[in-house]
Design a protein around this motif. Structure first.
Motif, PDB file in Angstrom:
ATOM      1  N   LEU A  52     -27.347 -24.816 -19.805  1.00 40.26           N
ATOM      2  CA  LEU A  52     -28.336 -25.745 -20.347  1.00 40.26           C
ATOM      3  C   LEU A  52     -27.843 -26.368 -21.650  1.00 40.26           C
ATOM      4  CD1 LEU A  52     -31.653 -23.694 -19.906  1.00 40.26           C
ATOM      5  CD2 LEU A  52     -30.397 -25.013 -18.203  1.00 40.26           C
ATOM      6  N   LEU A  53     -27.796 -27.684 -21.678  1.00 42.42           N
ATOM      7  CA  LEU A  53     -27.329 -28.420 -22.856  1.00 42.42           C
ATOM      8  C   LEU A  53     -28.453 -29.268 -23.427  1.00 42.42           C
ATOM      9  CD1 LEU A  53     -24.073 -30.176 -21.524  1.00 42.42           C
ATOM     10  CD2 LEU A  53     -24.345 -27.821 -22.277  1.00 42.42           C
ATOM     11  N   SER A  54     -28.534 -29.306 -24.747  1.00 43.09           N
ATOM     12  CA  SER A  54     -29.454 -30.256 -25.381  1.00 43.09           C
ATOM     13  C   SER A  54     -29.224 -30.265 -26.878  1.00 43.09           C
ATOM     14  CB  SER A  54     -30.918 -29.890 -25.107  1.00 43.09           C
ATOM     15  OG  SER A  54     -31.367 -28.902 -26.021  1.00 43.09           O
ATOM     16  N   SER A  55     -29.849 -31.197 -27.563  1.00 45.00           N
ATOM     17  CA  SER A  55     -29.888 -31.167 -29.022  1.00 45.00           C
ATOM     18  C   SER A  55     -30.799 -30.027 -29.453  1.00 45.00           C
ATOM     19  CB  SER A  55     -30.489 -32.469 -29.563  1.00 45.00           C
ATOM     20  OG  SER A  55     -29.779 -33.582 -29.107  1.00 45.00           O
ATOM     21  N   PRO A  56     -30.700 -29.603 -30.716  1.00 46.76           N
ATOM     22  CA  PRO A  56     -31.648 -28.588 -31.197  1.00 46.76           C
ATOM     23  C   PRO A  56     -33.079 -29.125 -31.087  1.00 46.76           C
ATOM     24  CG  PRO A  56     -29.899 -28.959 -32.813  1.00 46.76           C
ATOM     25  CD  PRO A  56     -29.756 -30.025 -31.762  1.00 46.76           C
ATOM     26  N   GLY A  57     -33.992 -28.268 -30.630  1.00 45.83           N
ATOM     27  CA  GLY A  57     -35.408 -28.649 -30.636  1.00 45.83           C
ATOM     28  C   GLY A  57     -35.899 -29.381 -29.399  1.00 45.83           C
ATOM     29  N   SER A  58     -35.054 -29.513 -28.372  1.00 51.52           N
ATOM     30  CA  SER A  58     -35.505 -30.211 -27.157  1.00 51.52           C
ATOM     31  C   SER A  58     -36.353 -29.320 -26.261  1.00 51.52           C
ATOM     32  CB  SER A  58     -34.304 -30.699 -26.345  1.00 51.52           C
ATOM     33  OG  SER A  58     -33.530 -31.575 -27.105  1.00 51.52           O
ATOM     34  N   GLY A  59     -36.293 -28.005 -26.532  1.00 54.78           N
ATOM     35  CA  GLY A  59     -37.154 -27.098 -25.772  1.00 54.78           C
ATOM     36  C   GLY A  59     -36.447 -26.282 -24.711  1.00 54.78           C
ATOM     37  N   LYS A  60     -35.171 -26.005 -24.888  1.00 60.13           N
ATOM     38  CA  LYS A  60     -34.452 -25.198 -23.890  1.00 60.13           C
ATOM     39  C   LYS A  60     -35.117 -23.828 -23.709  1.00 60.13           C
ATOM     40  CE  LYS A  60     -30.351 -25.325 -25.956  1.00 60.13           C
ATOM     41  NZ  LYS A  60     -30.726 -26.211 -27.077  1.00 60.13           N
ATOM     42  N   THR A  61     -35.382 -23.176 -24.831  1.00 60.56           N
ATOM     43  CA  THR A  61     -35.943 -21.824 -24.747  1.00 60.56           C
ATOM     44  C   THR A  61     -37.357 -21.863 -24.163  1.00 60.56           C
ATOM     45  OG1 THR A  61     -34.644 -21.318 -26.720  1.00 60.56           O
ATOM     46  CG2 THR A  61     -36.232 -19.668 -26.033  1.00 60.56           C
ATOM     47  N   SER A  62     -38.147 -22.860 -24.547  1.00 60.23           N
ATOM     48  CA  SER A  62     -39.504 -22.967 -23.992  1.00 60.23           C
ATOM     49  C   SER A  62     -39.470 -23.210 -22.485  1.00 60.23           C
ATOM     50  CB  SER A  62     -40.275 -24.111 -24.665  1.00 60.23           C
ATOM     51  OG  SER A  62     -40.309 -23.905 -26.045  1.00 60.23           O
ATOM     52  N   ILE A  63     -38.535 -24.036 -22.038  1.00 58.09           N
ATOM     53  CA  ILE A  63     -38.396 -24.281 -20.594  1.00 58.09           C
ATOM     54  C   ILE A  63     -38.024 -22.975 -19.885  1.00 58.09           C
ATOM     55  CG2 ILE A  63     -36.932 -25.414 -18.850  1.00 58.09           C
ATOM     56  CD1 ILE A  63     -36.891 -27.876 -20.715  1.00 58.09           C
ATOM     57  N   LEU A  64     -37.114 -22.215 -20.501  1.00 57.08           N
ATOM     58  CA  LEU A  64     -36.727 -20.931 -19.907  1.00 57.08           C
ATOM     59  C   LEU A  64     -37.929 -19.994 -19.831  1.00 57.08           C
ATOM     60  CD1 LEU A  64     -33.207 -20.103 -21.366  1.00 57.08           C
ATOM     61  CD2 LEU A  64     -33.833 -20.701 -19.030  1.00 57.08           C
ATOM     62  N   GLU A  65     -38.707 -19.931 -20.898  1.00 58.87           N
ATOM     63  CA  GLU A  65     -39.868 -19.036 -20.902  1.00 58.87           C
ATOM     64  C   GLU A  65     -40.845 -19.406 -19.784  1.00 58.87           C
ATOM     65  OE1 GLU A  65     -40.691 -19.295 -25.387  1.00 58.87           O
ATOM     66  OE2 GLU A  65     -41.199 -17.223 -24.859  1.00 58.87           O
ATOM     67  N   LYS A  66     -41.096 -20.712 -19.649  1.00 55.38           N
ATOM     68  CA  LYS A  66     -42.034 -21.164 -18.615  1.00 55.38           C
ATOM     69  C   LYS A  66     -41.462 -20.856 -17.219  1.00 55.38           C
ATOM     70  CE  LYS A  66     -46.070 -22.917 -18.418  1.00 55.38           C
ATOM     71  NZ  LYS A  66     -47.155 -22.288 -19.197  1.00 55.38           N
ATOM     72  N   THR A  67     -40.162 -21.025 -17.081  1.00 56.94           N
ATOM     73  CA  THR A  67     -39.498 -20.755 -15.807  1.00 56.94           C
ATOM     74  C   THR A  67     -39.609 -19.270 -15.467  1.00 56.94           C
ATOM     75  OG1 THR A  67     -37.935 -22.536 -16.277  1.00 56.94           O
ATOM     76  CG2 THR A  67     -37.311 -20.978 -14.553  1.00 56.94           C
ATOM     77  N   LEU A  68     -39.383 -18.406 -16.461  1.00 53.65           N
ATOM     78  CA  LEU A  68     -39.472 -16.961 -16.240  1.00 53.65           C
ATOM     79  C   LEU A  68     -40.890 -16.571 -15.855  1.00 53.65           C
ATOM     80  CD1 LEU A  68     -37.247 -15.726 -19.207  1.00 53.65           C
ATOM     81  CD2 LEU A  68     -36.655 -15.760 -16.783  1.00 53.65           C
ATOM     82  N   GLU A  69     -41.872 -17.142 -16.574  1.00 50.77           N
ATOM     83  CA  GLU A  69     -43.282 -16.879 -16.242  1.00 50.77           C
ATOM     84  C   GLU A  69     -43.565 -17.205 -14.782  1.00 50.77           C
ATOM     85  OE1 GLU A  69     -46.291 -19.061 -18.521  1.00 50.77           O
ATOM     86  OE2 GLU A  69     -45.317 -18.237 -20.331  1.00 50.77           O
ATOM     87  N   THR A  70     -42.949 -18.287 -14.300  1.00 52.69           N
ATOM     88  CA  THR A  70     -43.278 -18.791 -12.972  1.00 52.69           C
ATOM     89  C   THR A  70     -42.542 -18.054 -11.855  1.00 52.69           C
ATOM     90  OG1 THR A  70     -43.532 -20.943 -14.045  1.00 52.69           O
ATOM     91  CG2 THR A  70     -43.565 -20.941 -11.654  1.00 52.69           C
TER      92      THR A  70
END
Ligand code: MG
Ligand code: ZN
Length: 217
Positions: free
Chosen positions: A35-53
């Protein structure tokens, strides 16, 4: 031009190690995303939501790359999945060797999906093969819709792109249409997802895509 020579050598050595990683992932039947992005784009939040799901149906592990602190790894660990933190001490990208070291601490026989969250930076992480199946580039609506044009390598070397924070669209000056046009101009084969990791909007299309990829493994 010494600088260029050295850089080429580093990348060549990285290619060899990436090949080894890829062989290991194939042997163990693990689908791997970088996963690539600038800082603050939400990589970790996307991962958390993905794990929840989907973390109850699919064996998932995460390698977290950060310049400093293990805050993100701690957020991931709360979801009860194996997570390894790589702190680069200022280094601006992960390489195949760092990932190989991290793999030693993961229960590779128990996982089907591995996320590598790269250091927040859209420049050099795009150039380093880690042995992943695909790079996923993430952009949020608080950034410019012209970012694909400014950081073409990230969008060219990714196969998949996520537009995050769609819940903020009414409040920001971001044209989804222009963004798509710019992204597809750089890479016409990009698979695009739109989501809000905060509200969960659009997460299902993404997790369906993930589970399909694992099935097709
Ligand atoms: Mg993060
Ligand atoms: Zn770098």
């Amino acid at each position: 031009m010494n600088v260029i020579t050295i850089e080429r050598k580093i990348l060549e050595k990285n290619e060899d190690l990436a090949k080894l990683n890829r062989e290991t992932f194939k042997q163990k039947n693990i689908f791997v995303l970088d996963l690539l992005s600038s800082p603050g784009s939400g990589k970790t939040s996307i991962l958390e939501k993905t794990l929840e799901t989907i973390s109850k149906q699919v064996g998932i592990a995460v390698i977290e790359g950060d310049v400093q602190t293990d805050n993100d790894a701690q957020r991931i660990a709360k979801h009860n999945v194996p997570v390894v933190q790589i702190i680069t001490m200022g280094g601006c990208h992960l390489d195949a060797q760092l990932v190989r070291n991290a793999m030693d601490s993961l229960p590779l026989d128990e996982i089907q999906l591995l996320f590598i969250e790269n250091v927040g930076n859209l420049v050099c992480p795009a150039e380093f093969d880690l042995g992943e199946h695909e790079k996923v580039v993430i952009l949020s609506t608080t950034e410019g819709d012209d970012k694909p044009l400014k950081y073409p390598a990230a969008f060219r070397n990714a196969r998949t792109c996520i537009l995050n924070k769609t819940d903020l669209l009414p409040h920001v000056d971001f044209s989804v249409e222009d963004f798509k046009k710019n992204a597809l101009k750089i890479n016409p084969n990009l698979t695009l997802f739109e989501m809000s990791a905060k509200t969960g909007e659009g997460i299902e299309a993404w997790t369906d895509w993930l589970t399909q990829k694992i099935k097709n493994g």
